[in-house]
Design a protein around this motif. Structure first.
Motif, PDB file in Angstrom:
ATOM      1  N   PRO A 176       0.803  -1.235   0.000  1.00 18.41           N
ATOM      2  CA  PRO A 176       0.000   0.000   0.000  1.00 18.41           C
ATOM      3  C   PRO A 176       0.831   1.276   0.000  1.00 18.41           C
ATOM      4  N   LEU A 179       2.299   1.836  -3.450  1.00 16.65           N
ATOM      5  CA  LEU A 179       1.288   2.302  -4.397  1.00 16.65           C
ATOM      6  C   LEU A 179       0.941   3.763  -4.148  1.00 16.65           C
ATOM      7  N   LEU A 180       0.926   4.167  -2.882  1.00 13.98           N
ATOM      8  CA  LEU A 180       0.695   5.578  -2.570  1.00 13.98           C
ATOM      9  C   LEU A 180       1.836   6.425  -3.118  1.00 13.98           C
ATOM     10  N   THR A 183       1.588   7.219  -6.795  1.00 12.85           N
ATOM     11  CA  THR A 183       0.651   8.251  -7.230  1.00 12.85           C
ATOM     12  C   THR A 183       1.272   9.648  -7.183  1.00 12.85           C
ATOM     13  N   GLN A 218      -1.652  -4.312  -9.540  1.00 16.38           N
ATOM     14  CA  GLN A 218      -1.808  -3.767  -8.193  1.00 16.38           C
ATOM     15  C   GLN A 218      -2.229  -2.295  -8.239  1.00 16.38           C
ATOM     16  N   MET A 219      -1.673  -1.550  -9.196  1.00 16.76           N
ATOM     17  CA  MET A 219      -2.086  -0.156  -9.343  1.00 16.76           C
ATOM     18  C   MET A 219      -3.549  -0.062  -9.766  1.00 16.76           C
ATOM     19  N   ASN A 222      -5.715  -0.816  -6.819  1.00 17.77           N
ATOM     20  CA  ASN A 222      -5.700   0.332  -5.910  1.00 17.77           C
ATOM     21  C   ASN A 222      -6.608   1.448  -6.437  1.00 17.77           C
ATOM     22  N   GLN A 225     -10.308   1.074  -5.774  1.00 19.41           N
ATOM     23  CA  GLN A 225     -10.776   1.292  -4.408  1.00 19.41           C
ATOM     24  C   GLN A 225     -11.466   2.650  -4.260  1.00 19.41           C
ATOM     25  N   ASP A 260      -5.630   8.523 -11.898  1.00 21.29           N
ATOM     26  CA  ASP A 260      -5.168   7.162 -11.640  1.00 21.29           C
ATOM     27  C   ASP A 260      -5.200   6.320 -12.906  1.00 21.29           C
TER      28      ASP A 260
END
Length: 361
Positions: A176, A179-180, A183, A218-219, A222, A225, A260
């Protein structure tokens, strides 16, 4: 050695904008830190005037970003005139919305440094310079980043090899926090100095990410979400409690949906582009997206950006803190319909991500 061929004060602007021309004239006359600070208030007035004059989010945010580039460039020059670090290659990079050239009227600082030189001794000199630049930008109206994503943070002032190691770690771990970070840090753009360092890093990053489908999955997971704020039958899903009850956060629950998706398709195409519209268009050229759907997403994103500018400007005129929360019920009928359509396009983008990255929906 620094690369001076990309000076935004000497390059022709992207568009023949009066705002850019005025900003150029104001900053060209600002020769030291004190005069740059004085010029900053005039620069902010220009960007607010621009928000009053345009209904198109794309040129407005690009021009605002270009004006802010000019101001940052002049701050860096003023600081270097007092005390420049030794002459090893380094580059000041913009990150986040600044990197994407999608800044609105309310933006804090997101920046970093790439260098190629003498290790810790060089980093220490760059950090001292960066702290002064960050503080002056804060005094000029660009608040310090609450998350400390700034060049004066040792974690954001890295050699080229260190940046590559950091990105490689994020790509292969995909947790996580990684991935943050993606961004923010994947949206890097050179602003001052040895642009070749940033260009090498960006091109390397695009290749690494495109060759790692697990990370792209995974991106995409994410990104999904973030729920599109739509309810049943032409209804918006607004916040139900708190200070902004009855509103939609246009930044986190509208614009971010497109940002995103653009990032994922841009990286999947193996090209280093950071602007959201450019990422979608390059994905079309790479035959990953159909032209018509990409243009619908771009148009939806740009409308959300224009609505954010209008809302921030309205807050400013009322003497309130600028924010991104809009109550659909308070919008004019035309804007309400266009926002509804933009959010439907965001939902379509989510459906496309599920198709392209099966198993995550």
């Amino acid at each position: 050695m620094l690369d001076t061929n990309h000076d935004p004060l000497t390059m022709p602007p992207h568009e023949p904008s009066p705002a850019l021309q005025q900003a150029h004239a104001i900053l060209a006359a600002a020769g030291d830190v004190a005069s740059v600070k004085q010029a900053a208030s005039r620069i902010r007035a220009l960007t607010h005037a621009l928000a009053d004059e345009t209904d198109n989010g794309e040129p407005a945010t690009r021009i605002i970003s270009s004006v802010n580039d000019m101001l940052t460039h002049r701050v860096i020059e003023a600081v270097l005139a007092d005390a420049a670090p030794d002459s090893f290659p380094w580059c000041w990079i913009s990150l986040g919305s600044e990197g994407r050239q999608e800044q609105t009227l309310s933006s804090d600082q997101d920046n970093g440094i790439i260098f190629d030189g003498p290790g810790e001794s060089g980093r220490a000199r760059l950090l001292g310079m960066a702290r002064r630049i960050n503080d002056i930008l804060d005094a000029c109206g660009f608040p310090l980043c609450m998350g400390n994503v700034m060049a004066s943070n040792p974690e954001c002032c890295l050699s080229l090899s260190e940046w590559k190691a950091r990105f490689r770690e994020w790509i292969f771990e995909g947790d996580p926090q990684a991935l943050l970070n993606a961004t923010i840090f994947f949206d890097l753009r050179p602003l001052y100095g040895a642009h070749a360092l940033a260009e090498e890093l960006g091109n390397w990053l695009a290749q690494e990410a495109s060759e790692n489908p697990r990370f792209l999955y995974q991106m995409a997971a994410n990104a999904l979400q973030r729920e599109v704020p739509l309810g049943l039958i032409r209804r918006f899903a607004v916040e139900r409690k708190g200070k902004f009850r009855g509103t939609i956060d246009l930044k986190l629950k509208a614009a971010a949906l497109f940002v995103d998706g653009g990032r994922i398709y841009g990286l999947a195409s193996g090209t280093h582009a950071v602007n959201t519209a450019e990422r979608f268009r390059l994905a079309v050229k790479a035959n990953r997206l159909h032209p018509s759907e990409a243009e619908r997403w771009i148009n939806g994103f740009h409308f959300v950006q224009s609505l954010r500018l209008k809302n921030q400007q309205a807050c400013f005129r009322r003497g309130e803190e600028m924010h991104n929360h809009v109550a659909p019920s308070m919008l004019e009928a035309g804007d309400r319909a266009r926002l509804l359509d933009a959010l439907r396009q965001a939902r379509h983008l989510h459906h496309r991500l599920v198709l392209d990255y099966p198993g995550i929906g």
